[in-house]
Scaffold this active site. Structure first.
Site, PDB file in Angstrom:
ATOM      1  N   ARG A 193      35.428 115.640  47.688  1.00  0.00           N
ATOM      2  CA  ARG A 193      35.722 116.585  48.772  1.00  0.00           C
ATOM      3  C   ARG A 193      37.205 116.650  49.091  1.00  0.00           C
ATOM      4  O   ARG A 193      37.713 117.703  49.448  1.00  0.00           O
ATOM      5  CB  ARG A 193      34.944 116.177  50.027  1.00  0.00           C
ATOM      6  CG  ARG A 193      33.476 116.547  49.923  1.00  0.00           C
ATOM      7  CD  ARG A 193      32.728 116.113  51.131  1.00  0.00           C
ATOM      8  NE  ARG A 193      32.802 114.664  51.275  1.00  0.00           N
ATOM      9  CZ  ARG A 193      31.915 113.937  51.932  1.00  0.00           C
ATOM     10  NH1 ARG A 193      30.902 114.509  52.517  1.00  0.00           N
ATOM     11  NH2 ARG A 193      32.041 112.637  52.015  1.00  0.00           N
ATOM     12  N   GLY A 232      24.704  95.344  31.774  1.00  0.00           N
ATOM     13  CA  GLY A 232      25.791  95.559  30.821  1.00  0.00           C
ATOM     14  C   GLY A 232      26.582  94.280  30.564  1.00  0.00           C
ATOM     15  O   GLY A 232      27.511  94.284  29.762  1.00  0.00           O
ATOM     16  N   GLU A 264      28.822  84.171  45.532  1.00  0.00           N
ATOM     17  CA  GLU A 264      30.176  84.699  45.668  1.00  0.00           C
ATOM     18  C   GLU A 264      30.902  83.851  46.689  1.00  0.00           C
ATOM     19  O   GLU A 264      30.295  83.412  47.676  1.00  0.00           O
ATOM     20  CB  GLU A 264      30.154  86.167  46.117  1.00  0.00           C
ATOM     21  CG  GLU A 264      30.242  87.123  44.952  1.00  0.00           C
ATOM     22  CD  GLU A 264      30.153  88.588  45.322  1.00  0.00           C
ATOM     23  OE1 GLU A 264      30.323  89.428  44.424  1.00  0.00           O
ATOM     24  OE2 GLU A 264      29.910  88.919  46.501  1.00  0.00           O
ATOM     25  N   HIS A 280      19.820  93.292  40.555  1.00  0.00           N
ATOM     26  CA  HIS A 280      20.485  92.507  39.505  1.00  0.00           C
ATOM     27  C   HIS A 280      19.650  91.289  39.063  1.00  0.00           C
ATOM     28  O   HIS A 280      19.399  91.093  37.880  1.00  0.00           O
ATOM     29  CB  HIS A 280      21.855  92.009  39.982  1.00  0.00           C
ATOM     30  CG  HIS A 280      22.783  93.108  40.434  1.00  0.00           C
ATOM     31  ND1 HIS A 280      22.772  94.367  39.880  1.00  0.00           N
ATOM     32  CD2 HIS A 280      23.764  93.126  41.369  1.00  0.00           C
ATOM     33  CE1 HIS A 280      23.715  95.108  40.469  1.00  0.00           C
ATOM     34  NE2 HIS A 280      24.322  94.375  41.371  1.00  0.00           N
ATOM     35  N   LYS A 288      26.545  85.331  49.736  1.00  0.00           N
ATOM     36  CA  LYS A 288      27.958  85.679  49.933  1.00  0.00           C
ATOM     37  C   LYS A 288      28.619  84.534  50.703  1.00  0.00           C
ATOM     38  O   LYS A 288      27.940  83.804  51.431  1.00  0.00           O
ATOM     39  CB  LYS A 288      28.070  86.946  50.785  1.00  0.00           C
ATOM     40  CG  LYS A 288      27.397  88.176  50.163  1.00  0.00           C
ATOM     41  CD  LYS A 288      28.421  89.073  49.576  1.00  0.00           C
ATOM     42  CE  LYS A 288      27.818  90.259  48.864  1.00  0.00           C
ATOM     43  NZ  LYS A 288      28.738  90.928  47.975  1.00  0.00           N
ATOM     44  N   LYS A 344      29.774  82.420  40.947  1.00  0.00           N
ATOM     45  CA  LYS A 344      29.067  82.056  39.732  1.00  0.00           C
ATOM     46  C   LYS A 344      27.758  82.832  39.633  1.00  0.00           C
ATOM     47  O   LYS A 344      27.109  83.085  40.646  1.00  0.00           O
ATOM     48  CB  LYS A 344      28.735  80.563  39.825  1.00  0.00           C
ATOM     49  CG  LYS A 344      28.467  79.900  38.484  1.00  0.00           C
ATOM     50  CD  LYS A 344      27.902  78.520  38.697  1.00  0.00           C
ATOM     51  CE  LYS A 344      28.877  77.427  38.372  1.00  0.00           C
ATOM     52  NZ  LYS A 344      28.260  76.099  38.399  1.00  0.00           N
ATOM     53  N   GLN A 382      28.676  84.415  34.380  1.00  0.00           N
ATOM     54  CA  GLN A 382      30.066  84.565  34.793  1.00  0.00           C
ATOM     55  C   GLN A 382      30.422  83.520  35.816  1.00  0.00           C
ATOM     56  O   GLN A 382      29.513  83.020  36.488  1.00  0.00           O
ATOM     57  CB  GLN A 382      30.299  85.953  35.390  1.00  0.00           C
ATOM     58  CG  GLN A 382      29.536  86.139  36.705  1.00  0.00           C
ATOM     59  CD  GLN A 382      29.589  87.530  37.251  1.00  0.00           C
ATOM     60  OE1 GLN A 382      29.604  88.499  36.513  1.00  0.00           O
ATOM     61  NE2 GLN A 382      29.616  87.653  38.551  1.00  0.00           N
ATOM     62  N   LYS A 388      21.397  70.902  28.356  1.00  0.00           N
ATOM     63  CA  LYS A 388      21.559  69.514  28.784  1.00  0.00           C
ATOM     64  C   LYS A 388      20.543  68.663  28.050  1.00  0.00           C
ATOM     65  O   LYS A 388      19.330  68.940  28.116  1.00  0.00           O
ATOM     66  CB  LYS A 388      21.341  69.410  30.274  1.00  0.00           C
ATOM     67  CG  LYS A 388      22.398  70.142  31.047  1.00  0.00           C
ATOM     68  CD  LYS A 388      22.309  69.828  32.498  1.00  0.00           C
ATOM     69  CE  LYS A 388      23.595  70.236  33.167  1.00  0.00           C
ATOM     70  NZ  LYS A 388      23.741  69.597  34.452  1.00  0.00           N
TER      71      LYS A 388
END
Ligand code: BG6
Length: 505
Positions: free
Chosen positions: A47, A185, A220, A244, A330, A336, A366, A374
């Site tokens: 816009r 992804g 996070e 996720h 959070k 991680k 990640q 282990k």
């Protein structure tokens, strides 16, 4: 046909997602020659009334790791069109621009391809879909396609998601709709099916007879900074777990598909989701970090969870009795995302190392992508190099793996890891960003890593009753300190579900 002139339209071009994710992903595809100035043109639509150059300058700072000339060449491919999301005027203008581009590329062999990327709030999805359908569909007589890429949140619960799906479904065929979940992804998420189904090791072990519990964890180490308004309406379950983490669960738990055909894979994912039992409130811990409500965009008495641990139970032959613990938060102590598959104790253990010595198979999504296992070996201060060169793919990296025996006359054990750390093993390889791969998939027409409508529905079916109980204030949200592990009750739930803390990483 997958060749010919390609027009990529980024709707919401002046927003955060477009700047931080969509344009940089397109740039990386351009740098790697997946997109070339020969046949591609990119259109930003929003816009805000700005010029082409103003948009280019806004994006420039996010295109890193490349030569200035490459950045400038890429930016020259971008044109900007401004218009509203619910009237035809702007979309007619957009169509004119796209058509002009297509005419100028008549020499490119093949048909015209139009990709619309929705970097937009979902509230405008229906009207934007209507406008595209009315004004901007590909009309080339040589065929080609029009596809749309939409981002979560797809609704807030089962009913709203179904309504959104029906509205979009009336205008576009499922084969034209790409519902993006960027976790699909990620390199190690894409690896899951290969790991599970291309390695003989796992085939006989991947079931309730051997696996005690599975954890899928997202942490996070920062809060909802700057997004409090959005976040408070959704909460951690809608933001991370229902999409996720549940997608990751599907890939961990699904049966082997007949082949890699996207529809077969998605069929198997849906079956897992449909086998999940209703969530038991006793197996849920919710938390909210101290200071969350200091954000002026968050209501003073908000009960929205910024942390949740939820145990899911899959009612089928492979997984009956194995808890799948989904945990996300959070403002925790680290950033991680990982999958931890914990195996049962060895029966008749003669080393007395039970529990501390449990085998665990860990896939760290990640940061610092890694796959490690282990193991229990004899306790030793001497490093033992275990090299297994013949085993493909996973254990090509040597490392130490242990609950090991102490040298000398004593027999004791210790735990260590057999480790494939991507940074070490693939030193000169850059792992592509999730969005890069997924955008390339949409251009190629591969829907494997996108969420199908029935998958979405099944995912909402699992979480909607719990979400409604939370929204109605029927579930308690416990406070936790920023920078902590979350509420202590979550660790207690984990232990109750059977998880045993192991040593090592
Ligand atoms: C998004 C969520 O989908 O994923 C964010 O809305 C979250 O709250 C982000 O921060 C995490 O993505 P990644 O790829 O950084 O793990």
């Amino acid at each position: 046909p997958e060749t010919g002139c390609l027009s990529i339209v980024v709707l919401g071009a002046s927003g955060d997602l477009a700047k931080k994710k969509t344009f940089p992903a397109l740039f990386n595809l351009y740098r790697q020659r997946f997109l070339t100035s020969n046949d591609v043109h990119i259109f930003g639509y929003a816009r805000t009334k700005i010029s082409d150059d103003q948009l280019r300058n806004r994006i420039r700072g996010y295109l890193t790791g490349s030569k200035e000339t490459e950045v400038s060449d890429f930016l020259q491919l971008i044109k900007y069109v401004s218009g509203s999301y619910d009237t035809e005027e702007g979309f007619r203008l957009l169509d004119k621009e796209i058509s002009e581009h297509e005419i100028s590329k008549k020499s490119v062999e093949g048909s015209s391809r139009r990709l619309f990327y929705f970097a937009l709030p979902p509230s405008v999805y229906p009207s934007v879909c209507r406008m595209i359908k009315r004004c901007c569909m590909n009309k080339s007589d040589l065929g080609g396609w029009t596809r749309i890429v939409v981002e979560k949140p797809f609704g807030k619960d089962l009913d709203s998601a179904e309504e959104l799906s029906s509205q979009i479904g009336e205008l576009f065929d499922e084969s034209q709709i790409y519902r993006i979940d960027h976790y699909l992804g990620k390199e190690l998420v894409q690896n899951l099916l290969v790991l599970r189904f291309a390695n003989r090791f796992f085939l006989p072990l991947w079931n309730r007879d051997n696996i005690d519990n599975v954890q899928i964890v997202f942490r996070e180490d920062f809060g909802t900074e700057g997004r409090g308004g959005y976040f408070d309406e959704y909460g951690i379950i809608r933001d991370i777990i229902q999409n996720h983490l549940l997608q990751v669960l599907c890939l961990v738990a699904m049966e082997k598909p007949v082949s890699l055909k996207p529809e077969y894979i998605r069929d198997e994912k849906v079956k897992v989701l449909q086998s999940v039992l209703p969530i038991n409130d006793e197996e849920v811990v919710l938390g909210q970090y101290d200071g969350y409500r200091d954000d002026p965009t968050v209501p003073e008495h908000s009960n929205t969870p910024t942390f949740a641990t939820v145990v899911l139970r899959i009612h089928n032959e492979r997984w009956e009795g194995v808890p799948f613990i989904l945990k996300a938060g959070k403002a925790l102590n680290s950033r991680k995302a990982e999958i931890r598959v914990q195996f049962k104790d060895v029966p008749g253990d003669i080393f007395k190392c039970q529990k501390q010595g449990r085998n665990e198979f860990v896939i760290r999504l990640q940061p610092l992508e890694a796959i490690y296992m282990k193991l229990t070996v004899s306790n030793s201060d001497i490093s033992i190099m275990i090299a297994i060169p013949e085993v493909p793919f996973i254990f090509s990296v040597e490392d130490i793996a242990c609950n090991v025996k102490q040298p000398g006359l004593e027999m004791s054990t210790v735990q260590s890891e057999l480790d494939l750390s991507y940074g070490q093993r693939y030193q000169n390889v850059t792992i592509p960003e999730a969005y890069e791969r997924l955008i390339l998939d949409t251009i190629r027409g591969d829907q494997q890593h996108f969420v199908r409508r029935d998958e979405l529905k099944a995912a909402w079916e699992i979480f909607t009753p719990l979400l409604h109980r939370i929204d109605n204030g029927e579930m308690k949200t416990l406070p936790y300190k920023p920078g902590s592990r979350g509420p202590a009750e979550a660790d207690e739930l984990l232990a109750k579900a059977g998880y045993v803390q192991t040593h090592g990483y």
